[in-house]
Each structure stands twice: as structure tokens, then as C-alpha cells.
Design a protein around this motif. Structure first.
Motif, PDB file in Angstrom:
ATOM      1  N   LYS A 127     -32.430  12.014  23.206  1.00  0.00           N
ATOM      2  CA  LYS A 127     -32.447  13.432  23.557  1.00  0.00           C
ATOM      3  C   LYS A 127     -32.604  14.303  22.313  1.00  0.00           C
ATOM      4  N   ALA A 130     -36.234  14.040  21.116  1.00  0.00           N
ATOM      5  CA  ALA A 130     -37.137  14.815  21.981  1.00  0.00           C
ATOM      6  C   ALA A 130     -36.982  16.304  21.720  1.00  0.00           C
ATOM      7  N   SER A 131     -35.751  16.733  21.496  1.00  0.00           N
ATOM      8  CA  SER A 131     -35.525  18.148  21.189  1.00  0.00           C
ATOM      9  C   SER A 131     -36.162  18.540  19.871  1.00  0.00           C
ATOM     10  N   VAL A 133     -38.836  17.101  18.476  1.00  0.00           N
ATOM     11  CA  VAL A 133     -40.292  17.133  18.673  1.00  0.00           C
ATOM     12  C   VAL A 133     -40.699  18.420  19.377  1.00  0.00           C
ATOM     13  N   LYS A 134     -39.951  18.810  20.393  1.00  0.00           N
ATOM     14  CA  LYS A 134     -40.265  20.033  21.121  1.00  0.00           C
ATOM     15  C   LYS A 134     -40.173  21.252  20.221  1.00  0.00           C
ATOM     16  N   SER A 135     -39.145  21.274  19.372  1.00  0.00           N
ATOM     17  CA  SER A 135     -38.980  22.400  18.454  1.00  0.00           C
ATOM     18  C   SER A 135     -40.115  22.467  17.454  1.00  0.00           C
ATOM     19  N   LYS A 137     -43.188  21.181  17.761  1.00  0.00           N
ATOM     20  CA  LYS A 137     -44.435  21.535  18.451  1.00  0.00           C
ATOM     21  C   LYS A 137     -44.472  23.023  18.766  1.00  0.00           C
ATOM     22  N   GLY A 138     -43.322  23.563  19.142  1.00  0.00           N
ATOM     23  CA  GLY A 138     -43.285  24.996  19.427  1.00  0.00           C
ATOM     24  C   GLY A 138     -43.501  25.824  18.178  1.00  0.00           C
ATOM     25  N   HIS A 139     -42.921  25.384  17.060  1.00  0.00           N
ATOM     26  CA  HIS A 139     -43.061  26.134  15.815  1.00  0.00           C
ATOM     27  C   HIS A 139     -44.493  26.071  15.294  1.00  0.00           C
ATOM     28  N   HIS A 143     -50.514  22.468  21.115  1.00  0.00           N
ATOM     29  CA  HIS A 143     -50.733  22.481  22.563  1.00  0.00           C
ATOM     30  C   HIS A 143     -52.126  21.942  22.850  1.00  0.00           C
ATOM     31  N   SER A 146     -53.454  21.545  18.274  1.00  0.00           N
ATOM     32  CA  SER A 146     -52.505  22.467  17.647  1.00  0.00           C
ATOM     33  C   SER A 146     -53.159  23.826  17.422  1.00  0.00           C
TER      34      SER A 146
END
Length: 246
Positions: A127, A130-131, A133-135, A137-139, A143, A146
Motif C-alpha cells: 500500500k 502504491a501510494s 507511485v501515485k504521488s 505520477k501525480g507530481h 498520464h 507523461s
């Protein structure tokens, strides 16, 4: 031995009282030294001996009492001191082992506790990953592809290439002009007249058919209408000459 020489001379107001006190101190020190020497010869143990020396002259009464008890008392004190030392060492060793064992057991308990919760730990770590990686990718605006790389890398590379090419346009034009002189529209002139081919005067010798001919033969003129170049004009003249003597 420093405690034997320790003496506060500032506690006395008059020289007489100071001298008197020092005299008594010297006598007590000599007597203490003699008593301790006798106790040592009777078998006084090192531990008790060091304790008396550390106390200094103030322990003279106790030292004299032990000496008065005779050698048997001195040896009994030494024996008991040895037993106390062994008991203390044994207790220290036992306590150290107990503490070491407690530490080992605590560590084993910790390991077993972690092993029993390994599945939960793995799930929690997944978890967290995954958090992360999500952070990230968002920064970075990732998408598929990139957006950050598109905006800040890909577009900048293309813009840099474009700018580099345009910066060399003038140099490329100069290099091309140095190789080929390209005429401009103002420098071009058109000759709309009908091209005319003139045969050169023939020299004395053979004419076009191989017959002797004098050098006085006249020039011949042909009007060439279909020729578009010097080569085409020459070919047309040749055809006319052949036709003339056919």
C-alpha cells in the motif's frame, strides 16, 4: 597515599596552634603507617588494605583495633573479604547472563512477532509503495505519456531543434551561393528573335562531300526555328548540310 598528607592549614588562626596540629598529624601518620605495615604482614587482604589507605589517618583507631585482635582476626577479615568478592563477582556474572538472556529472548520474541505479522506487513508495504507511485505520477503529470515530460522535455527538444535550424539559414544560403550562382529575375533577359546558324567559311581542301574546294567558298546561312538550345541548333544545321548534298 595522598590522603595521608592531606591537611588543612587554614583552619588554624595562630602559628602555635598550627604547629601543634601538624606535630600531632605527623605522629599519627607515622603510627598509621606502622599499624598498616603490621596488618599487611599478618595477612590483611588487598581490598581491606586499600580501603584503610583511602580513609587515611582518620581510620587509625579502626586499624589499631584490628591489630589488637591479632593475626587470627586479620586472617578472618581477609577470608570474609575474599568470600564477599567472589559472591559479588558471581552475582554480577549471573545478572549479566540474565540480562543477556533477557535481551536474546526479547529479540527472539520480536522476530517471531514480526514473522507472525509478515502477511500484514507485506500488504502494508504494498500500500505504501502504491501510494508513493501515485504521488510521483501525480507530481510529474504522468498520464500515458507523461505530461511533464511532454511539456518540459519533448516540446523543448523540438523547439531547440527548430531554433538551431533557423539559426543556420543564413550560413546555408551563403554556402549555396558560393557553389552555384543563382540568377535573379532582374538579371534574366529574353531573346525572342529567331535563332540563326551560320556555317563558317570553308578552307581550301575537301568540301562536305569530299570534293576539292577552294577557300573562297561562300558562307551559308540557315534559319533554325525549332531549336531550343545550342546543341539542338548544331544538330539542325548538320541535318540541313546532309540534306543539301544528298
Amino acid at each position: 597515599m595522598s590522603n595521608l598528607a592531606k591537611f588543612d592549614t587554614t583552619a588554624y588562626r595562630t602559628p602555635t596552634s598550627l604547629i601543634s596540629a601538624l606535630t600531632k598529624r605527623v605522629a599519627s601518620t607515622k603510627q598509621f603507617t606502622s599499624v598498616m605495615s603490621q596488618l599487611r604482614k599478618m595477612g590483611l587482604d588487598s581490598t581491606t588494605y586499600q580501603q584503610f589507605i583511602a580513609a587515611g589517618v582518620d581510620a587509625l583507631p579502626q586499624a589499631k583495633n584490628l591489630l589488637a585482635g591479632g593475626a587470627s582476626k586479620v586472617k578472618q577479615v581477609a577470608s570474609l573479604q575474599g568470600q564477599l568478592s567472589k559472591a559479588s563477582n558471581s552475582f554480577a556474572s549471573t545478572a549479566a547472563n540474565d540480562l543477556y538472556g533477557a535481551g536474546v529472548n526479547a529479540a527472539k520474541g520480536l522476530v517471531k512477532g514480526l514473522q507472525s505479522q509478515q502477511a500484514q506487513i507485506d500488504l502494508q508495504m504494498s500500500k505504501i509503495a502504491a501510494s508513493m507511485v501515485k504521488s510521483i505520477k501525480g507530481h510529474l503529470g504522468i498520464h500515458s505519456p507523461s505530461r511533464v515530460f511532454d511539456r518540459e522535455v519533448g516540446q523543448m527538444v523540438g523547439a531547440g531543434l527548430e531554433r538551431g535550424i533557423y539559426s543556420k539559414v543564413n550560413d546555408l544560403a551563403d554556402a549555396t551561393a558560393a557553389l552555384v550562382a543563382v540568377p535573379t529575375a532582374r538579371s534574366l533577359t529574353l531573346d525572342m528573335s529567331v535563332p540563326t546558324a551560320r556555317m563558317p567559311r570553308q578552307f581550301a581542301g575537301l568540301d562536305l562531300l569530299g570534293q576539292p574546294q577552294s577557300a573562297a567558298a561562300g558562307d551559308r546561312t540557315y534559319n533554325i526555328y525549332e531549336a531550343t538550345s545550342a546543341e539542338a541548333t548544331a544538330m539542325a544545321v548538320e541535318r540541313r548540310e546532309r540534306a543539301q548534298y544528298a
